[in-house]
Design a protein around this motif. Structure first.
Motif, mmCIF file in Angstrom:
data_model
loop_
_atom_site.group_PDB
_atom_site.id
_atom_site.type_symbol
_atom_site.label_atom_id
_atom_site.label_comp_id
_atom_site.label_asym_id
_atom_site.label_seq_id
_atom_site.Cartn_x
_atom_site.Cartn_y
_atom_site.Cartn_z
ATOM 1 N N ASP A 99 0.735 -1.164 0.023
ATOM 2 C CA ASP A 99 0.023 -0.022 -0.056
ATOM 3 C C ASP A 99 0.703 1.174 0.028
ATOM 4 O O ASP A 99 0.478 2.325 -0.520
ATOM 5 N N LEU A 100 2.095 1.335 0.783
ATOM 6 C CA LEU A 100 2.843 2.308 0.761
ATOM 7 C C LEU A 100 4.032 2.571 -0.329
ATOM 8 O O LEU A 100 4.685 3.514 -0.213
ATOM 9 N N ASN A 101 4.023 1.591 -1.119
ATOM 10 C CA ASN A 101 5.060 1.369 -2.155
ATOM 11 C C ASN A 101 6.567 1.742 -1.572
ATOM 12 O O ASN A 101 7.175 2.621 -1.814
ATOM 13 N N ALA A 102 6.746 0.765 -0.772
ATOM 14 C CA ALA A 102 7.964 0.595 0.214
ATOM 15 C C ALA A 102 8.386 -0.854 0.307
ATOM 16 O O ALA A 102 7.854 -1.585 -0.216
ATOM 17 N N MET A 103 9.644 -0.779 0.631
ATOM 18 C CA MET A 103 10.277 -2.015 1.046
ATOM 19 C C MET A 103 10.324 -2.567 2.266
ATOM 20 O O MET A 103 10.214 -1.563 3.080
ATOM 21 N N PHE A 104 10.705 -3.387 2.718
ATOM 22 C CA PHE A 104 10.619 -4.114 4.119
ATOM 23 C C PHE A 104 11.795 -5.003 4.335
ATOM 24 O O PHE A 104 12.035 -5.849 3.602
ATOM 25 N N ILE A 105 12.533 -4.722 5.322
ATOM 26 C CA ILE A 105 13.900 -5.404 5.846
ATOM 27 C C ILE A 105 13.512 -5.645 7.334
ATOM 28 O O ILE A 105 13.606 -4.807 8.174
ATOM 29 N N LYS A 106 13.530 -7.175 7.753
ATOM 30 C CA LYS A 106 13.520 -7.381 9.157
ATOM 31 C C LYS A 106 14.772 -7.262 9.821
ATOM 32 O O LYS A 106 15.894 -7.851 9.529
ATOM 33 N N LYS A 107 14.681 -6.758 11.023
ATOM 34 C CA LYS A 107 15.876 -6.629 11.936
ATOM 35 C C LYS A 107 15.883 -8.114 12.714
ATOM 36 O O LYS A 107 14.901 -8.777 13.121
ATOM 37 N N PRO A 108 17.201 -8.595 12.956
ATOM 38 C CA PRO A 108 18.338 -8.021 12.504
ATOM 39 C C PRO A 108 18.769 -8.638 11.237
ATOM 40 O O PRO A 108 18.231 -9.551 10.546
ATOM 41 N N PHE A 109 19.606 -7.758 10.659
ATOM 42 C CA PHE A 109 19.926 -7.882 9.100
ATOM 43 C C PHE A 109 21.628 -7.769 9.187
ATOM 44 O O PHE A 109 22.301 -7.339 9.628
ATOM 45 N N SER A 110 21.962 -8.428 7.944
ATOM 46 C CA SER A 110 23.319 -8.442 7.634
ATOM 47 C C SER A 110 23.521 -6.974 7.037
ATOM 48 O O SER A 110 22.823 -6.547 6.153
ATOM 49 N N ILE A 111 24.733 -6.284 7.690
ATOM 50 C CA ILE A 111 24.843 -4.922 7.093
ATOM 51 C C ILE A 111 25.255 -4.854 5.564
ATOM 52 O O ILE A 111 24.689 -3.967 5.088
ATOM 53 N N VAL A 112 25.717 -5.975 5.345
ATOM 54 C CA VAL A 112 26.222 -5.968 3.959
ATOM 55 C C VAL A 112 25.394 -6.330 2.799
ATOM 56 O O VAL A 112 24.960 -5.425 1.925
ATOM 57 N N GLU A 113 24.263 -7.013 3.252
ATOM 58 C CA GLU A 113 23.143 -7.371 2.606
ATOM 59 C C GLU A 113 22.020 -5.983 2.449
ATOM 60 O O GLU A 113 21.551 -5.711 1.598
ATOM 61 N N PHE A 114 21.934 -5.314 3.650
ATOM 62 C CA PHE A 114 21.204 -4.189 3.810
ATOM 63 C C PHE A 114 21.749 -3.077 2.937
ATOM 64 O O PHE A 114 21.117 -2.525 2.264
#
Length: 123
Positions: A99-114
């Motif tokens: 709905d908000l035309n956004a992406m989502f990433i769940k914490k914790p995440f790899s900083i390299v991938e992020f």
């Protein structure tokens, strides 16, 4: 050399804010905000300069999704990435992303991938 793009990072946890700031400082000009209200004010004051936003979803005062809704009234195409460790508290995360035309990433995440995801989104 081209001018650096500007990334607005909205995060209420100081350690996470610092980590993200450090991770992107080499590649982007960084503007930070510590909550959604401050993030919205910062966006509105600098909207012509901001090339993308990374925002926490769960914050005091104004949640990330409320911030994104307000930003979308001004700029419907700006790359925005929501992050949260509390996806289970918001059953509507997948719907929000769409709905908000956004992406989502769940914490914790790899900083390299992020970093890779942000750099692909904000180029």
């Amino acid at each position: 050399m081209s001018e650096k793009k500007t990334l607005l990072i909205v995060e209420d946890e100081p350690e996470v804010l610092e980590l993200l700031q450090d991770a992107f400082a080499e590649s982007y000009r960084i503007i930070t905000a510590r909550n959604g209200n401050e993030g919205l004010d910062t966006f509105l004051k600098n909207q012509g300069e901001i090339d993308g936003i990374v925002t926490d979803l769960m914050m005091p005062e104004m949640c990330g999704d409320e911030l994104i809704q307000e930003v979308r009234k001004v700029n419907s195409e700006l790359p925005i990435i929501m992050i949260t460790a509390f996806e289970e508290k918001r059953k509507d995360v997948r719907k929000l992303v769409k709905d908000l035309n956004a992406m989502f990433i769940k914490k914790p995440f790899s900083i390299v991938e992020f970093k890779r995801i942000v750099m692909e989104s904000i180029h």
